[in-house]
Design a protein around this motif. Structure first.
Motif, PDB file in Angstrom:
ATOM      1  N   ALA A  41       0.760  -1.360   0.005  1.00  0.00           N
ATOM      2  CA  ALA A  41      -0.045  -0.079   0.085  1.00  0.00           C
ATOM      3  C   ALA A  41       0.881   1.219  -0.073  1.00  0.00           C
ATOM      4  O   ALA A  41       2.042   1.355   0.686  1.00  0.00           O
ATOM      5  N   PRO A  42       0.463   2.349  -0.637  1.00  0.00           N
ATOM      6  CA  PRO A  42       1.082   3.473  -0.844  1.00  0.00           C
ATOM      7  C   PRO A  42       1.360   3.894   0.610  1.00  0.00           C
ATOM      8  O   PRO A  42       0.339   3.801   1.526  1.00  0.00           O
ATOM      9  N   ARG A  43       2.319   4.777   0.960  1.00  0.00           N
ATOM     10  CA  ARG A  43       2.429   5.359   2.304  1.00  0.00           C
ATOM     11  C   ARG A  43       1.493   6.367   2.763  1.00  0.00           C
ATOM     12  O   ARG A  43       1.056   6.722   3.790  1.00  0.00           O
ATOM     13  N   HIS A  44       1.091   7.283   1.663  1.00  0.00           N
ATOM     14  CA  HIS A  44       0.027   8.224   1.963  1.00  0.00           C
ATOM     15  C   HIS A  44      -1.352   7.939   2.533  1.00  0.00           C
ATOM     16  O   HIS A  44      -1.838   8.758   3.050  1.00  0.00           O
ATOM     17  N   GLN A  47      -4.065   4.325   8.233  1.00  0.00           N
ATOM     18  CA  GLN A  47      -3.965   2.731   8.289  1.00  0.00           C
ATOM     19  C   GLN A  47      -5.008   1.704   7.860  1.00  0.00           C
ATOM     20  O   GLN A  47      -5.029   0.804   7.506  1.00  0.00           O
ATOM     21  N   VAL A  48      -6.331   2.314   7.986  1.00  0.00           N
ATOM     22  CA  VAL A  48      -7.473   1.687   7.701  1.00  0.00           C
ATOM     23  C   VAL A  48      -7.497   1.548   6.048  1.00  0.00           C
ATOM     24  O   VAL A  48      -7.798   0.375   5.313  1.00  0.00           O
ATOM     25  N   ALA A  49      -7.058   2.645   5.488  1.00  0.00           N
ATOM     26  CA  ALA A  49      -6.985   2.620   3.810  1.00  0.00           C
ATOM     27  C   ALA A  49      -5.795   1.647   3.349  1.00  0.00           C
ATOM     28  O   ALA A  49      -6.133   0.750   2.349  1.00  0.00           O
ATOM     29  N   ARG A  50      -4.893   1.537   4.116  1.00  0.00           N
ATOM     30  CA  ARG A  50      -3.721   0.453   3.931  1.00  0.00           C
ATOM     31  C   ARG A  50      -4.101  -0.798   4.047  1.00  0.00           C
ATOM     32  O   ARG A  50      -3.788  -1.587   3.018  1.00  0.00           O
ATOM     33  N   TRP A  79     -11.741   6.450   0.582  1.00  0.00           N
ATOM     34  CA  TRP A  79     -13.231   6.411   0.904  1.00  0.00           C
ATOM     35  C   TRP A  79     -13.595   5.215   1.601  1.00  0.00           C
ATOM     36  O   TRP A  79     -14.570   5.501   2.579  1.00  0.00           O
ATOM     37  N   TYR A  80     -13.191   4.132   1.674  1.00  0.00           N
ATOM     38  CA  TYR A  80     -13.370   3.024   2.423  1.00  0.00           C
ATOM     39  C   TYR A  80     -13.113   3.408   3.728  1.00  0.00           C
ATOM     40  O   TYR A  80     -13.737   2.993   4.796  1.00  0.00           O
TER      41      TYR A  80
END
Length: 155
Positions: A41-44, A47-50, A79-80
């Motif tokens: 996952a991209p670092r930007h 935590q939830v999006a990753r 958005w998730y």
């Protein structure tokens, strides 16, 4: 405008070898000519999006989604995360709040939850994350048989 093209390997239509080669070339230009999505996952992303990115990436890499589509994937994951965090907050404080002037009213966070849901559905559909979008991607549409005057009026 013509119909959307289907992936050659899953196309049920009987194609000539030349048509297959032409479509395969289009597929390569549309997907394989671009860099694959990164596995991590991209670092930007938060935590939830990753976590959502890492949950879907292996399956997503089997679809013709490439790094050029990453902004859409990042948007989906963001958005998730908004959806998850908003739903958690609504569970904590409730779906209704007491307004001094109006009494009990719907929590304004519900609007955020609805917007997140809408954006998740749009991005998921574009990425091939829904059953319907995957079916459109891989299953050819049935050819409509044109009815001739003979078929309409008999002979």
């Amino acid at each position: 405008m013509g119909r959307k093209l289907k992936v050659v390997d899953s196309n049920k239509k009987h194609l000539t070898n030349q048509e297959k080669e032409e479509r395969k070339a289009i597929e390569i230009k549309a997907s394989d000519g671009f860099t694959e999505l990164q596995k991590t996952a991209p670092r930007h992303l938060n935590q939830v999006a990753r976590a959502e990115y890492e949950r879907i990436i292996n399956d997503l890499r089997t679809l013709p989604v490439r790094n050029i589509d990453r902004a859409l994937l990042d948007s989906y994951c963001t958005w998730y995360a908004i959806y998850k965090e908003t739903a958690k907050k609504l569970d904590e404080i409730g779906y209704f709040v007491d307004d001094a002037n109006k009494g009990l009213v719907a929590n304004p966070l519900i609007v955020t939850l609805e917007k997140a849901t809408t954006n998740i559905q749009k991005a998921a559909s574009q990425l091939g994350l829904t059953v319907d979008s995957r079916m459109k991607m891989f299953i050819p549409k049935q050819e409509e048989k044109k009815e001739s005057l003979f078929d309409k009026f008999g002979g």
